[in-house]
Design a protein around this motif. Structure first.
Motif, short mmCIF file in Angstrom:
data_model
loop_
_atom_site.label_atom_id
_atom_site.label_comp_id
_atom_site.label_asym_id
_atom_site.label_seq_id
_atom_site.Cartn_x
_atom_site.Cartn_y
_atom_site.Cartn_z
N TYR A 49 -34.86 -90.74 -6.70
CA TYR A 49 -34.60 -92.09 -7.62
C TYR A 49 -33.22 -92.66 -7.40
O TYR A 49 -33.12 -93.57 -7.96
N LEU A 50 -32.29 -91.98 -6.70
CA LEU A 50 -30.95 -92.53 -6.56
C LEU A 50 -30.99 -93.95 -6.02
O LEU A 50 -30.06 -94.64 -6.56
N PRO A 51 -31.61 -94.13 -4.94
CA PRO A 51 -31.49 -95.60 -4.45
C PRO A 51 -32.15 -96.47 -5.57
O PRO A 51 -31.92 -97.71 -5.31
N ALA A 52 -32.82 -96.15 -6.44
CA ALA A 52 -33.18 -97.13 -7.43
C ALA A 52 -32.32 -97.27 -8.79
O ALA A 52 -32.83 -97.93 -9.78
N LEU A 53 -31.42 -96.39 -8.81
CA LEU A 53 -30.35 -96.76 -10.02
C LEU A 53 -30.03 -98.02 -10.34
O LEU A 53 -30.00 -98.52 -11.46
N PRO A 54 -29.70 -98.91 -9.37
CA PRO A 54 -29.21 -100.21 -9.68
C PRO A 54 -30.43 -101.27 -10.32
O PRO A 54 -30.34 -101.99 -11.06
N SER A 55 -31.73 -100.62 -9.66
CA SER A 55 -32.88 -101.39 -10.22
C SER A 55 -33.20 -101.00 -11.72
O SER A 55 -33.49 -101.93 -12.40
N ILE A 56 -32.95 -99.74 -11.77
CA ILE A 56 -33.11 -99.35 -13.34
C ILE A 56 -32.28 -99.84 -14.29
O ILE A 56 -32.56 -100.38 -15.48
N LEU A 57 -31.02 -100.05 -13.95
CA LEU A 57 -30.15 -100.74 -14.61
C LEU A 57 -30.21 -102.05 -14.88
O LEU A 57 -30.26 -102.56 -16.16
N ARG A 58 -30.85 -102.75 -13.94
CA ARG A 58 -31.13 -104.33 -14.24
C ARG A 58 -32.49 -104.45 -15.01
O ARG A 58 -32.66 -105.22 -15.93
N ASP A 59 -33.43 -103.47 -14.66
CA ASP A 59 -34.92 -103.72 -15.25
C ASP A 59 -34.60 -103.22 -16.77
O ASP A 59 -35.42 -104.01 -17.62
N LEU A 60 -34.00 -102.14 -17.10
CA LEU A 60 -34.02 -101.75 -18.36
C LEU A 60 -32.83 -102.28 -19.06
O LEU A 60 -32.52 -102.05 -20.42
N GLU A 61 -32.18 -103.25 -18.59
CA GLU A 61 -30.78 -103.77 -19.23
C GLU A 61 -29.84 -102.92 -19.77
O GLU A 61 -29.58 -102.78 -20.79
N ALA A 62 -29.62 -101.79 -18.76
CA ALA A 62 -28.76 -100.92 -19.18
C ALA A 62 -27.34 -101.02 -18.52
O ALA A 62 -26.99 -102.12 -18.04
N THR A 63 -26.46 -100.16 -19.29
CA THR A 63 -25.17 -100.02 -18.73
C THR A 63 -24.87 -99.04 -17.49
O THR A 63 -25.83 -98.26 -17.41
N HIS A 64 -23.90 -98.98 -16.98
CA HIS A 64 -23.67 -97.94 -15.74
C HIS A 64 -23.84 -96.71 -16.66
O HIS A 64 -24.05 -95.86 -15.99
N ALA A 65 -22.79 -96.59 -17.71
CA ALA A 65 -22.81 -94.99 -18.37
C ALA A 65 -24.07 -94.52 -18.64
O ALA A 65 -24.32 -93.44 -18.45
N SER A 66 -25.00 -95.63 -19.25
CA SER A 66 -26.24 -94.89 -19.56
C SER A 66 -27.41 -94.69 -18.57
O SER A 66 -27.86 -93.70 -18.69
N VAL A 67 -27.08 -95.48 -17.34
CA VAL A 67 -28.20 -94.90 -16.21
C VAL A 67 -27.28 -93.59 -15.59
O VAL A 67 -28.09 -92.82 -15.19
#
Length: 395
Positions: A27-45
């Motif tokens: 799921y590493l390539p999807a980390l930026p997508s998770i950040l955007r989709d869940l409206e999260a911060t870099h630290a939380s992701v």
């Protein structure tokens, strides 16, 4: 039932140990997508990675000592079931907070198969044959981080990041069916002391008082911490700073994982000829060298290659040092292989989790913080090995 000294058993054990890399790397390539989709911060992701190691460490407190009492197979099946259910929870997570909790549970489940696969090897094999088997498993397991980010990128691009976790559910179902039908119970003598927190901690204390075990444990922990620094930080460094696409990042990560496979293959041939100690030393030298070259490269000519090429050198060192150090640490404890394997995992994952949090906190506009962390761990592993030479030879 699968039999010792067969590739079928080796492949199954490697599949068990591959749960960890699959859970972190795919799921590493999807980390930026998770950040955007869940409206999260870099630290939380980033915390979804680090909390996985915490859950993994907590799980290993339980599985190894318990399996020394009840057997390997029940622990394997329980861990795989927990992993599958938690992976499904990751798929359905509505927020980054829920994803973090589900990742902790996923790691708790994955801890059992990874710990107990090493214990099964110690149950079945002795001496250099155990090191050879762990290296073989490492060669096969190395395919997981080699291909997981690539396929993770393709899956995320085609179906979104949630589908990546759904694939983990399917993989767990296949593996638990294989364990149920094909893996015999391998434990030779069961631990008779009652299972309790006090008994577990006392057992761990006895292991740490064994000087050679403690030395190998330090080498393994530092080696893995440098590797996890790359796992946790490379997605943002290579994609956000150097502009790689998720697909190209998956390829780059796979190339580094391929270097690890090369290291395990070299180790399988080097250890029987030169011995485990010489093989571990060769690996630690490459760990330090890879870290030093990365610092120099990102300062002189910062680019994706300034991270990828030195990391390949580091990964060859991991492939040489880690399997042989694991086997050497387990050899003195045929009756406590589960506990010894658990403590190895707890130490590696706990320290690596702190390293991952540190890498996330220092994320910025350059790759230098990542290079420094990798180099410190590489040189630390080499120094730990050199400083413990007398302790290892005396036991």
């Amino acid at each position: 039932m699968l039999k010792p000294d067969t590739w079928a058993l080796t492949i199954l054990l490697a599949s068990l140990t591959a749960l960890g890399p699959i859970s972190t790397d795919m799921y590493l390539p999807a980390l930026p997508s998770i950040l955007r989709d869940l409206e999260a911060t870099h630290a939380s992701v980033q915390l979804t990675l680090s909390v996985f190691l915490v859950g993994f460490a907590v799980g290993q407190v339980v599985y190894g000592p318990l399996a020394d009492r009840v057997g390997r197979k029940p622990g394997l099946i329980a861990g795989l079931a927990i992993y599958a259910l938690a992976s499904l929870a990751c798929t359905l997570a509505p927020s980054v907070e829920v994803l973090i909790v589900a990742r902790f549970c996923q790691a708790f489940g994955a801890a059992g198969p990874v710990v107990l696969a090493r214990a099964v090897v110690r149950d079945l094999y002795e001496g250099s044959r155990a090191g050879q088997e762990l290296a073989r498993m490492g060669s096969i397991m190395g395919l997981a981080p080699a291909i997981a980010p690539f396929f993770g990128g393709l899956i995320a691009a085609a179906g979104g990041w949630r589908f990546v976790f759904l694939v983990s559910v399917a993989f767990a179902a296949v593996v638990v069916a294989s364990v149920w039908r094909g893996l015999p119970e391998t434990i030779r003598a069961r631990e008779t002391a009652p299972f309790s927190v006090r008994a577990v901690l006392s057992g761990f204390g006895g292991l740490l008082r064994h000087r050679a075990y403690a030395a190998y444990l330090a080498v393994m922990t530092l080696t893995f911490s440098g590797l996890f620094a790359f796992i946790s930080g490379s997605s943002f460094v290579l994609q956000d700073i150097f502009g790689l696409t998720p697909q190209l990042y998956g390829i780059a990560f796979g190339v580094c994982a391929g270097a690890y496979v090369v290291g395990t293959l070299i180790g399988q041939r080097l250890a029987p000829r030169r011995g485990a100690e010489a093989t571990i030393l060769s690996g630690c030298v490459l760990l330090a060298l890879g870290g030093a070259v990365m610092i120099a490269a990102v300062l002189a000519a910062p680019s994706a290659l300034s991270v990828i090429l030195p990391m390949m050198l580091y990964m060859v060192g991991v492939g040489l040092a880690l399997p042989q150090a694991q086997a050497a640490a387990l050899m003195p404890f045929p009756d406590r292989a589960g506990s010894a394997s658990s403590l190895m995992g707890i130490s590696q994952m706990s320290i690596a989790a702190l390293v991952g949090i540190g890498v996330g906190a220092t994320h910025g506009a350059t790759a230098l913080p990542l290079a420094l962390v990798i180099a410190v761990n590489g040189f630390g592993a080499l120094l730990a090995l050199l400083a413990s030479r007398r302790a290892r030879s005396a036991t």
